[in-house]
Structure formats: structure tokens, C-alpha cells
Design a protein around this motif. Structure first.
Motif, PDB file in Angstrom:
ATOM      1  N   VAL A  60       1.359  -0.652  -0.002  1.00 24.71           N
ATOM      2  CA  VAL A  60       0.102   0.276  -0.168  1.00 24.71           C
ATOM      3  C   VAL A  60       1.155   1.353   0.347  1.00 24.71           C
ATOM      4  CG1 VAL A  60      -1.480   1.400   1.200  1.00 24.71           C
ATOM      5  CG2 VAL A  60      -1.593  -1.092   1.241  1.00 24.71           C
ATOM      6  N   THR A  61       0.576   1.904  -0.726  1.00 30.67           N
ATOM      7  CA  THR A  61       1.543   3.377  -0.821  1.00 30.67           C
ATOM      8  C   THR A  61       0.349   4.708  -0.674  1.00 30.67           C
ATOM      9  OG1 THR A  61       0.458   3.937  -3.270  1.00 30.67           O
ATOM     10  CG2 THR A  61       2.889   3.049  -2.736  1.00 30.67           C
ATOM     11  N   VAL A  62       0.652   6.020   0.317  1.00 28.58           N
ATOM     12  CA  VAL A  62      -0.081   6.869   1.001  1.00 28.58           C
ATOM     13  C   VAL A  62       0.465   8.076  -0.145  1.00 28.58           C
ATOM     14  CG1 VAL A  62      -1.036   7.961   2.281  1.00 28.58           C
ATOM     15  CG2 VAL A  62      -1.072   5.526   2.631  1.00 28.58           C
ATOM     16  N   ASN A  63       0.171   8.733  -0.624  1.00 26.87           N
ATOM     17  CA  ASN A  63       1.226   9.604  -1.355  1.00 26.87           C
ATOM     18  C   ASN A  63       2.067   9.533  -1.803  1.00 26.87           C
ATOM     19  OD1 ASN A  63      -1.664  11.358  -0.568  1.00 26.87           O
ATOM     20  ND2 ASN A  63      -0.354  11.943   1.522  1.00 26.87           N
ATOM     21  N   LEU A  64       2.233   7.946  -2.292  1.00 30.25           N
ATOM     22  CA  LEU A  64       3.225   7.902  -3.399  1.00 30.25           C
ATOM     23  C   LEU A  64       4.341   6.860  -2.271  1.00 30.25           C
ATOM     24  CD1 LEU A  64       4.228  10.821  -6.304  1.00 30.25           C
ATOM     25  CD2 LEU A  64       2.951   8.216  -6.339  1.00 30.25           C
ATOM     26  N   GLU A  65       4.257   7.004  -0.971  1.00 34.70           N
ATOM     27  CA  GLU A  65       5.092   6.394  -0.208  1.00 34.70           C
ATOM     28  C   GLU A  65       4.745   4.821   0.182  1.00 34.70           C
ATOM     29  OE1 GLU A  65       7.860   7.658   0.936  1.00 34.70           O
ATOM     30  OE2 GLU A  65       7.904   9.823   0.232  1.00 34.70           O
ATOM     31  N   TYR A  66       5.521   3.968   0.531  1.00 35.02           N
ATOM     32  CA  TYR A  66       5.166   2.852   0.994  1.00 35.02           C
ATOM     33  C   TYR A  66       4.876   2.779   2.190  1.00 35.02           C
ATOM     34  CZ  TYR A  66       6.022   0.503  -3.361  1.00 35.02           C
ATOM     35  OH  TYR A  66       6.227   0.073  -4.758  1.00 35.02           O
ATOM     36  N   VAL A  67       3.333   1.916   2.935  1.00 40.69           N
ATOM     37  CA  VAL A  67       3.199   2.022   4.045  1.00 40.69           C
ATOM     38  C   VAL A  67       3.353   1.100   4.602  1.00 40.69           C
ATOM     39  CG1 VAL A  67       2.625   4.518   4.497  1.00 40.69           C
ATOM     40  CG2 VAL A  67       0.634   3.042   4.197  1.00 40.69           C
ATOM     41  N   ASP A  68       3.405   0.631   5.928  1.00 43.34           N
ATOM     42  CA  ASP A  68       3.955  -0.877   6.738  1.00 43.34           C
ATOM     43  C   ASP A  68       2.087  -0.944   7.727  1.00 43.34           C
ATOM     44  OD1 ASP A  68       3.976  -3.042   7.725  1.00 43.34           O
ATOM     45  OD2 ASP A  68       5.873  -2.793   7.723  1.00 43.34           O
ATOM     46  N   VAL A  69       1.718  -1.338   7.611  1.00 48.97           N
ATOM     47  CA  VAL A  69       0.393  -1.422   8.422  1.00 48.97           C
ATOM     48  C   VAL A  69      -0.314  -3.311   8.755  1.00 48.97           C
ATOM     49  CG1 VAL A  69      -0.909   0.628   7.973  1.00 48.97           C
ATOM     50  CG2 VAL A  69      -1.927  -1.401   7.090  1.00 48.97           C
ATOM     51  N   ASP A  70       0.556  -3.332   8.317  1.00 53.37           N
ATOM     52  CA  ASP A  70       0.449  -5.410   8.839  1.00 53.37           C
ATOM     53  C   ASP A  70       1.044  -5.625   9.700  1.00 53.37           C
ATOM     54  OD1 ASP A  70      -0.965  -7.366   8.231  1.00 53.37           O
ATOM     55  OD2 ASP A  70       0.564  -8.475   7.087  1.00 53.37           O
ATOM     56  N   GLY A  71       0.394  -6.571  10.467  1.00 52.44           N
ATOM     57  CA  GLY A  71       1.059  -7.499  11.608  1.00 52.44           C
ATOM     58  C   GLY A  71       1.359  -5.605  13.130  1.00 52.44           C
ATOM     59  N   GLU A  72       1.216  -6.257  14.560  1.00 48.59           N
ATOM     60  CA  GLU A  72       1.177  -5.858  16.002  1.00 48.59           C
ATOM     61  C   GLU A  72       2.758  -4.986  15.308  1.00 48.59           C
ATOM     62  OE1 GLU A  72      -1.020  -6.547  18.620  1.00 48.59           O
ATOM     63  OE2 GLU A  72      -1.862  -7.216  16.634  1.00 48.59           O
ATOM     64  N   GLU A  73       3.400  -4.789  15.047  1.00 47.21           N
ATOM     65  CA  GLU A  73       4.249  -3.886  15.122  1.00 47.21           C
ATOM     66  C   GLU A  73       5.241  -3.196  14.002  1.00 47.21           C
ATOM     67  OE1 GLU A  73       8.013  -6.334  16.982  1.00 47.21           O
ATOM     68  OE2 GLU A  73       6.434  -6.895  17.889  1.00 47.21           O
ATOM     69  N   ALA A  74       3.640  -2.938  13.268  1.00 45.25           N
ATOM     70  CA  ALA A  74       3.896  -2.188  11.479  1.00 45.25           C
ATOM     71  C   ALA A  74       4.347  -0.972  12.724  1.00 45.25           C
ATOM     72  CB  ALA A  74       2.943  -2.542  11.632  1.00 45.25           C
ATOM     73  N   GLU A  75       5.367  -0.021  11.079  1.00 45.64           N
ATOM     74  CA  GLU A  75       5.793   0.736  11.842  1.00 45.64           C
ATOM     75  C   GLU A  75       4.404   2.341  10.827  1.00 45.64           C
ATOM     76  OE1 GLU A  75       9.132   1.611   8.528  1.00 45.64           O
ATOM     77  OE2 GLU A  75       8.861   3.965   8.805  1.00 45.64           O
ATOM     78  N   HIS A  76       3.337   1.673   9.692  1.00 43.98           N
ATOM     79  CA  HIS A  76       2.456   2.858  10.347  1.00 43.98           C
ATOM     80  C   HIS A  76       1.383   2.859  11.030  1.00 43.98           C
ATOM     81  CE1 HIS A  76       5.684   3.370   7.049  1.00 43.98           C
ATOM     82  NE2 HIS A  76       5.574   4.695   7.650  1.00 43.98           N
ATOM     83  N   LEU A  77       1.214   1.855  11.848  1.00 48.22           N
ATOM     84  CA  LEU A  77      -0.130   1.425  12.919  1.00 48.22           C
ATOM     85  C   LEU A  77      -0.745   2.926  12.698  1.00 48.22           C
ATOM     86  CD1 LEU A  77       0.485  -1.542  14.563  1.00 48.22           C
ATOM     87  CD2 LEU A  77      -0.577  -1.036  12.627  1.00 48.22           C
ATOM     88  N   ASP A  78      -0.932   3.789  13.425  1.00 50.38           N
ATOM     89  CA  ASP A  78      -1.111   5.287  14.001  1.00 50.38           C
ATOM     90  C   ASP A  78      -1.047   6.019  12.838  1.00 50.38           C
ATOM     91  OD1 ASP A  78      -0.904   4.179  16.545  1.00 50.38           O
ATOM     92  OD2 ASP A  78       0.753   5.414  16.928  1.00 50.38           O
ATOM     93  N   LEU A  79      -0.802   5.494  11.539  1.00 52.90           N
ATOM     94  CA  LEU A  79      -1.362   6.981  10.253  1.00 52.90           C
ATOM     95  C   LEU A  79      -2.330   6.313  10.219  1.00 52.90           C
ATOM     96  CD1 LEU A  79       0.937   7.932   7.802  1.00 52.90           C
ATOM     97  CD2 LEU A  79      -0.731   5.986   6.385  1.00 52.90           C
ATOM     98  N   VAL A  80      -3.162   7.875   9.753  1.00 50.78           N
ATOM     99  CA  VAL A  80      -4.425   8.203   9.635  1.00 50.78           C
ATOM    100  C   VAL A  80      -4.243   8.612   7.870  1.00 50.78           C
ATOM    101  CG1 VAL A  80      -6.596   9.857   9.794  1.00 50.78           C
ATOM    102  CG2 VAL A  80      -5.243   8.598  11.523  1.00 50.78           C
ATOM    103  N   ILE A  81      -4.984   7.632   7.049  1.00 44.19           N
ATOM    104  CA  ILE A  81      -5.493   8.739   5.883  1.00 44.19           C
ATOM    105  C   ILE A  81      -6.342   9.931   5.859  1.00 44.19           C
ATOM    106  CG2 ILE A  81      -6.898   8.038   3.559  1.00 44.19           C
ATOM    107  CD1 ILE A  81      -5.695   4.816   4.145  1.00 44.19           C
ATOM    108  N   LYS A  82      -5.791  10.453   5.384  1.00 48.28           N
ATOM    109  CA  LYS A  82      -6.649  12.295   5.663  1.00 48.28           C
ATOM    110  C   LYS A  82      -7.649  12.330   3.651  1.00 48.28           C
ATOM    111  CE  LYS A  82      -2.822  14.527   6.345  1.00 48.28           C
ATOM    112  NZ  LYS A  82      -2.112  13.246   6.147  1.00 48.28           N
ATOM    113  N   GLU A  83      -8.192  13.660   3.931  1.00 45.33           N
ATOM    114  CA  GLU A  83      -8.909  14.505   2.857  1.00 45.33           C
ATOM    115  C   GLU A  83      -7.635  14.584   2.163  1.00 45.33           C
ATOM    116  OE1 GLU A  83     -12.358  17.143   3.757  1.00 45.33           O
ATOM    117  OE2 GLU A  83     -11.054  18.442   2.847  1.00 45.33           O
ATOM    118  N   GLY A  84      -8.413  14.270   0.885  1.00 43.31           N
ATOM    119  CA  GLY A  84      -7.141  14.993  -0.836  1.00 43.31           C
ATOM    120  C   GLY A  84      -5.652  13.784  -0.421  1.00 43.31           C
ATOM    121  N   ASP A  85      -5.618  12.899   0.153  1.00 44.87           N
ATOM    122  CA  ASP A  85      -4.553  12.110   0.529  1.00 44.87           C
ATOM    123  C   ASP A  85      -5.025  10.866  -0.760  1.00 44.87           C
ATOM    124  OD1 ASP A  85      -2.967  13.135   1.980  1.00 44.87           O
ATOM    125  OD2 ASP A  85      -3.986  10.742   3.568  1.00 44.87           O
ATOM    126  N   GLU A  86      -3.800  10.684  -1.982  1.00 43.84           N
ATOM    127  CA  GLU A  86      -3.403   9.119  -3.120  1.00 43.84           C
ATOM    128  C   GLU A  86      -3.152   8.166  -2.136  1.00 43.84           C
ATOM    129  OE1 GLU A  86      -2.772  10.569  -7.183  1.00 43.84           O
ATOM    130  OE2 GLU A  86      -1.080   9.036  -6.383  1.00 43.84           O
TER     131      GLU A  86
END
Lengths: 96, 183
Positions: A60-86
Motif C-alpha cells: 500500500v502507498t499513501v501519497n507515493l510512499e509505501y506504508v506498513d500497516v500489517d501486523g502488531e509491530e508495523a511501522e505505520h499503525l497509527d497513520l491516518v489517511i486524510k482528506e485529499g490523500d492518494e
């Protein structure tokens, strides 16, 4: 390809290759904000079976950056996808 | 099915080539026929004694099944950034003089070029190694997808690595996976 104007309170999501086949569309707009960790569950609700068939092998990418949201210790668990994001669903690639 | 595409599918591709060019890097995604000579000319330099050129062309079969046509689609802004990053890393790692990576988008007739990579370096060893590495990294990372259409059948989204979409049938380099639905 990239969606045009995103309506207020939404983000755009792009589907490529098998993801596009499964959803039968190249992109759409979904309500924002959305916690990134809930993205796959949200998509499963809209497209039953997509997790097992497609998403489990996708990145998965958010605004052309890969994000890691898979698993308990994933790096971007707290990331929120905002209005206007791609956001984009990236199946295993096959160039060459 | 999740990984097959109806025969009416048409890839969504830019109508004009996308390029990113610096003094020593040339990246292009294009709906047009690839020009390997232009890539060679770009990397040519008085300080480089070696140029390696790789041309990838589309095959007419997959495991003896006739492939009738192929199409490439891409997340173009991200693929451009990824290819640029691959090229600049290789320049630093192998002390290359110049690198060009050009990939086809949209319909690619059988037997025609789908990818061209040219690298130049002061000496041949670095050029050979970097040329191979550029191709492998591109196949592994560039956000580009190949749709293979079999004769009389649907299209199959290929995967260069193992994944739930493909069942590996040959343990070789990328692109050697078959999808059950497609076979």
C-alpha cells in the motif's frame, strides 16, 4: 489514472492490475479520515473476498510512499489517511 | 476471477511519454515503440570505455501456451520515482558513467521491445554487473504490471515473484509464473 478532484471528506484510492480487476474499477473515492490499519477491513466490506484473493499479496502507498500497516509491530499503525490523500493498492509487479 | 481480465480490457496509459532526465540518468515510460539506439547514444561518453545494452522483448508463449498479446500498465508517478532511484543507486554503487532505463506501456506486440536498459562505465566489469542489476531491480520493484492474453482466452496479470495470484511452475527468473485461472 490518478483521480481528478477529490470530493470534500474523501481520499482517492487507485487499484492496479488484479486489484483493479477485482473491484472492476481503476479508482474511486472513499470517506476520510480513515486509520490506515483499517483500510483492508474497509475494502473487504465493500468487496467481499478481496483480502484473500488480492490484498494479502499487495503493498500500500499513501501519497507515493509505501506504508506498513500489517501486523502488531508495523511501522505505520497509527497513520491516518486524510482528506485529499492518494492511496494505491500495489499488487506484485511484473515489468520487463 | 480475481486475477483474470476480460478480453475487452484496455490498459489505461498516458498518451505521451513520461521522462526524467539528468546529466547521467535517463528514465522513460512510453506508449511508443522503444528506441534502443537512443538509449545507447545517451549513455555514450568519452570517459566510459564500456557500454552494455539490454533489450527485453515479449515472448509468444508461456509454458507452450500461445500468448496472443501483452499489455503493460503502471502507477506512472511512482514507477518513475522507483526507476530513478534504481538508476542513481547503481551509479553510486558501480561508479557508472550513465544509465538509461526505458519501459513500454500499453499494448506491446509479440516480439517487440518492452524494456531497454543501457549503462556505461569506465570498465566492462562494472558495466556488465550494473546492467544485470538494473534489470533485476526493475523487475523486482518498478510499479509496472504485465497482462498476458492467451489465444482464445482471458488475460492473466503476471507476477515477477511468488504471490497468491500466481502458482510457480518454473524456478527461474521473473515472469515464469502461471496463474491457475489462466491455464
Amino acid at each position: 489514472m490518478a483521480s481528478t478532484k477529490v470530493p470534500a471528506g474523501h481520499f482517492s484510492i487507485l487499484y492496479f492490475a488484479a486489484a483493479s480487476t477485482f473491484t472492476t474499477k481503476p479508482n474511486e473515492h472513499l470517506p476520510a479520515p480513515l486509520e490506515a490499519r483499517n483500510l483492508f477491513a474497509q475494502l473487504e466490506e465493500r468487496y467481499p473476498g478481496i483480502t484473500e484473493k488480492v490484498l494479502n499479496s499487495c503493498a500500500v502507498t499513501v501519497n507515493l510512499e509505501y506504508v506498513d500497516v500489517d501486523g502488531e509491530e508495523a511501522e505505520h499503525l497509527d497513520l491516518v489517511i486524510k482528506e485529499g490523500d492518494e492511496v494505491a493498492i500495489i499488487p506484485p509487479v511484473s515489468s520487463g | 476471477m480475481a486475477t483474470t481480465e476480460s478480453s475487452s480490457y484496455t490498459p489505461d496509459v498516458p498518451s505521451d511519454p513520461l521522462t526524467r532526465i539528468t546529466d547521467n540518468i535517463y528514465i522513460e515510460l512510453t506508449p511508443n515503440a522503444l528506441d534502443s539506439l537512443a538509449c545507447t547514444r545517451f549513455v555514450r561518453s568519452p570517459s566510459a570505455g564500456a557500454t552494455v545494452l539490454f533489450i527485453g522483448t515479449t515472448r509468444d508463449s508461456f509454458n507452450d501456451l500461445p500468448v496472443s498479446s501483452l499489455a503493460y500498465t503502471s502507477y506512472a508517478p511512482l514507477a518513475m520515482a522507483t526507476l530513478y532511484s534504481i538508476a542513481s543507486s547503481l551509479i553510486a554503487k558501480h561508479q557508472l558513467t550513465k544509465v538509461a532505463i526505458v519501459h513500454k506501456l500499453g499494448e506491446c506486440p509479440i516480439g517487440e521491445e518492452s524494456i531497454v536498459i543501457a549503462v556505461s562505465a569506465p570498465h566492462r566489469q562494472a558495466a556488465w554487473r550494473a546492467g544485470e542489476e538494473a534489470l533485476e531491480e526493475t523487475k523486482k520493484r518498478a510499479e509496472i504490471w504485465k497482462l498476458e492474453r492467451f489465444e482464445g482466452g482471458e488475460g492473466v496479470w503476471r507476477a515477477n515473484r511468488d504471490g497468491v495470484m500466481g502458482v510457480k511452475v518454473e524456478d527461474e527468473s521473473g515472469g515464469k509464473e502461471a496463474t491457475k485461472e489462466g491455464l
